[in-house]
Design a protein around this motif. Structure first.
Motif, mmCIF file in Angstrom:
data_model
loop_
_atom_site.group_PDB
_atom_site.id
_atom_site.type_symbol
_atom_site.label_atom_id
_atom_site.label_comp_id
_atom_site.label_asym_id
_atom_site.label_seq_id
_atom_site.Cartn_x
_atom_site.Cartn_y
_atom_site.Cartn_z
ATOM 1 N N GLU A 122 0.829 -1.208 0.000
ATOM 2 C CA GLU A 122 0.000 0.000 0.000
ATOM 3 C C GLU A 122 0.862 1.256 0.000
ATOM 4 O OE1 GLU A 122 -4.046 -1.556 2.268
ATOM 5 O OE2 GLU A 122 -2.267 -1.076 3.458
ATOM 6 N N ILE A 123 1.972 1.222 0.697
ATOM 7 C CA ILE A 123 2.892 2.359 0.682
ATOM 8 C C ILE A 123 3.436 2.577 -0.726
ATOM 9 C CG2 ILE A 123 5.125 3.213 1.507
ATOM 10 C CD1 ILE A 123 4.518 1.667 4.150
ATOM 11 N N ASP A 124 3.856 1.500 -1.357
ATOM 12 C CA ASP A 124 4.402 1.617 -2.714
ATOM 13 C C ASP A 124 3.349 2.126 -3.693
ATOM 14 O OD1 ASP A 124 6.899 0.772 -1.913
ATOM 15 O OD2 ASP A 124 6.555 -1.326 -2.468
ATOM 16 N N ALA A 125 2.120 1.646 -3.563
ATOM 17 C CA ALA A 125 1.052 2.109 -4.445
ATOM 18 C C ALA A 125 0.775 3.592 -4.229
ATOM 19 C CB ALA A 125 -0.219 1.293 -4.201
ATOM 20 N N ALA A 126 0.822 4.017 -2.976
ATOM 21 C CA ALA A 126 0.603 5.434 -2.677
ATOM 22 C C ALA A 126 1.727 6.295 -3.245
ATOM 23 C CB ALA A 126 0.485 5.635 -1.171
ATOM 24 N N ILE A 127 2.967 5.830 -3.110
ATOM 25 C CA ILE A 127 4.100 6.572 -3.673
ATOM 26 C C ILE A 127 3.948 6.684 -5.188
ATOM 27 C CG2 ILE A 127 6.590 6.521 -4.076
ATOM 28 C CD1 ILE A 127 6.883 5.272 -1.268
ATOM 29 N N ASP A 128 3.558 5.602 -5.824
ATOM 30 C CA ASP A 128 3.359 5.636 -7.273
ATOM 31 C C ASP A 128 2.252 6.614 -7.664
ATOM 32 O OD1 ASP A 128 5.349 3.760 -7.611
ATOM 33 O OD2 ASP A 128 3.973 2.054 -7.782
ATOM 34 N N ALA A 129 1.275 6.806 -6.761
ATOM 35 C CA ALA A 129 0.162 7.720 -7.033
ATOM 36 C C ALA A 129 0.485 9.169 -6.692
ATOM 37 C CB ALA A 129 -1.074 7.280 -6.255
ATOM 38 N N GLY A 130 1.627 9.403 -6.001
ATOM 39 C CA GLY A 130 2.011 10.777 -5.701
ATOM 40 C C GLY A 130 2.347 11.063 -4.253
ATOM 41 N N LEU A 131 2.241 10.076 -3.357
ATOM 42 C CA LEU A 131 2.642 10.284 -1.972
ATOM 43 C C LEU A 131 4.113 10.688 -1.916
ATOM 44 C CD1 LEU A 131 1.585 9.752 1.061
ATOM 45 C CD2 LEU A 131 3.019 7.700 0.912
ATOM 46 N N SER A 132 4.438 11.730 -1.136
ATOM 47 C CA SER A 132 5.825 12.193 -1.109
ATOM 48 C C SER A 132 6.369 12.465 0.289
ATOM 49 C CB SER A 132 5.973 13.481 -1.944
ATOM 50 O OG SER A 132 5.161 14.517 -1.417
ATOM 51 N N MET A 133 5.566 12.222 1.339
ATOM 52 C CA MET A 133 6.011 12.565 2.689
ATOM 53 C C MET A 133 5.386 11.612 3.696
ATOM 54 S SD MET A 133 5.533 16.190 4.782
ATOM 55 C CE MET A 133 6.657 17.109 3.725
ATOM 56 N N PHE A 134 6.039 11.497 4.849
ATOM 57 C CA PHE A 134 5.431 10.842 6.003
ATOM 58 C C PHE A 134 5.448 11.824 7.161
ATOM 59 C CE2 PHE A 134 4.611 8.163 9.581
ATOM 60 C CZ PHE A 134 3.747 7.198 9.073
ATOM 61 N N THR A 135 4.315 11.951 7.842
ATOM 62 C CA THR A 135 4.155 12.924 8.923
ATOM 63 C C THR A 135 4.561 12.343 10.269
ATOM 64 O OG1 THR A 135 2.412 14.167 7.806
ATOM 65 C CG2 THR A 135 2.431 14.262 10.207
ATOM 66 N N HIS A 136 5.428 13.043 10.971
ATOM 67 C CA HIS A 136 5.983 12.740 12.297
ATOM 68 C C HIS A 136 6.145 11.247 12.568
ATOM 69 C CE1 HIS A 136 1.842 12.155 13.607
ATOM 70 N NE2 HIS A 136 1.575 13.434 13.693
#
Length: 316
Positions: free
Chosen positions: A165-179
């Motif tokens: 799910e993390i990889d899919a989100a990154i592929d969709a445009g996720l660029s940060m993780f909060t605290h």
């Protein structure tokens, strides 16, 4: 405060997560022009060049009302315009499980959806810079794609996605993780947990940390920073209205927060932390003292990387 950052970087500190400051709660329904101005005066006096005012989980319409009110007040005050660069919308599309939900009201947490996200963006009047959500609650990564297409930084947080799910989100445009290291249960699986999963993708994400010595013990933070890398790590305060003041009782939206003698910010029942009372000058001093970071390393964490993450300047 020490003058090292201000002498080398006239822009000063950049804090991407500020819920309030110096007695002012940015999530208050009664926020006034005078209150925001007072908070920004104190932020500027503390060497802060820019912040993202952080609006946390509540019913979508209440969040929208708070965003719209803040945006209107900001438009009428040149100091506030200079200090408040935009909004960080944290929630309501997060994981509602205990530990992961943190201090966010569980009753208002909901799955990500384009309709509610658009409502919040419109209320913010084009000032949204970061949205924190749980990738596993964003079906088909629709909201992540929507935000990334508008050049808004999408951050995962208060979440427990699988590596896929993390990889899919990154592929969709996720660029940060909060605290990282917070917004999760106190007890986790030793090896398969959200901290390890995110650190394994550190080369693809900006990762923010609350560096107040309370949210993450210093030895752990030192390890996290080494793995995340100087070029991808960001320090935030997650400041609430208690920042710049001392022990006592403060507000975060509808919640009461207790600040103890060590500066820890607890929920009223002391079951979990609720934001931070730290200021950027305090953070700088502690990073130097506790982790022996150099001036350049501190500057990158507190000045340069935050600007790059929200496209205020180009990364190198």
């Amino acid at each position: 405060m020490t003058t090292s950052l201000m002498s080398d970087h006239q822009s000063g500190y950049v804090d991407l997560q500020v819920n309030g400051y110096y007695g002012i709660d940015f999530n208050s329904d009664e926020l006034t022009a005078e209150a925001i101005h007072k908070a920004c005066q104190r932020l500027e006096a503390d060497g802060v060049a820019g912040i993202l005012a952080t609006i946390i989980t509540d019913e979508v319409e209440r969040m929208a009302t708070r965003l719209a009110r803040f945006a209107t007040l900001r438009a009428a005050d040149s100091l506030v315009q200079r200090i408040v660069w935009g909004f960080h919308i944290e929630g309501p599309f997060i994981l509602n499980e205990p530990g992961y939900v943190g201090t966010h009201p569980r009753s208002a947490v909901c799955p990500a959806n384009v309709t509610d996200m658009q409502r919040l963006l419109e209320a913010a009047e084009g000032l949204t810079r970061i949205v924190t959500l749980a990738p596993e609650r964003d079906a088909g990564m629709a909201v992540t794609r929507m935000l990334a297409d508008q050049n808004i930084c999408v951050a995962a947080g208060h979440c427990n996605p699988t590596l896929n799910e993390i990889d899919a989100a990154i592929d969709a445009g996720l660029s940060m993780f909060t605290h990282l290291g917070n917004g999760c249960p106190l007890e986790l699986s030793r090896h398969d947990n959200i901290i390890q999963r995110i650190l394994s993708r550190a080369e693809r994400l900006w990762i923010s940390f609350i560096a107040d010595g309370v949210h993450i013990p210093w030895p752990a933070l030192g390890n996290y920073l080494k793995i995340a890398g100087r070029d991808r790590a960001i320090v935030v305060t997650d400041a609430i209205s208690a920042a710049g003041l001392g022990p006592g009782e403060y507000e975060l939206g509808d919640q009461k927060v207790i600040v103890d003698e060590q500066g820890a910010t607890w929920s009223a029942d002391r079951s979990h932390l609720a934001g931070s009372s730290a200021t950027m000058p305090q953070v700088e001093e502690r990073l130097r003292r506790e982790l022996a970071l150099s001036e350049d390393e501190i500057s990158q964490l507190l000045v340069y990387n935050p600007q790059c993450a929200i496209n205020r300047q180009e990364a190198t």
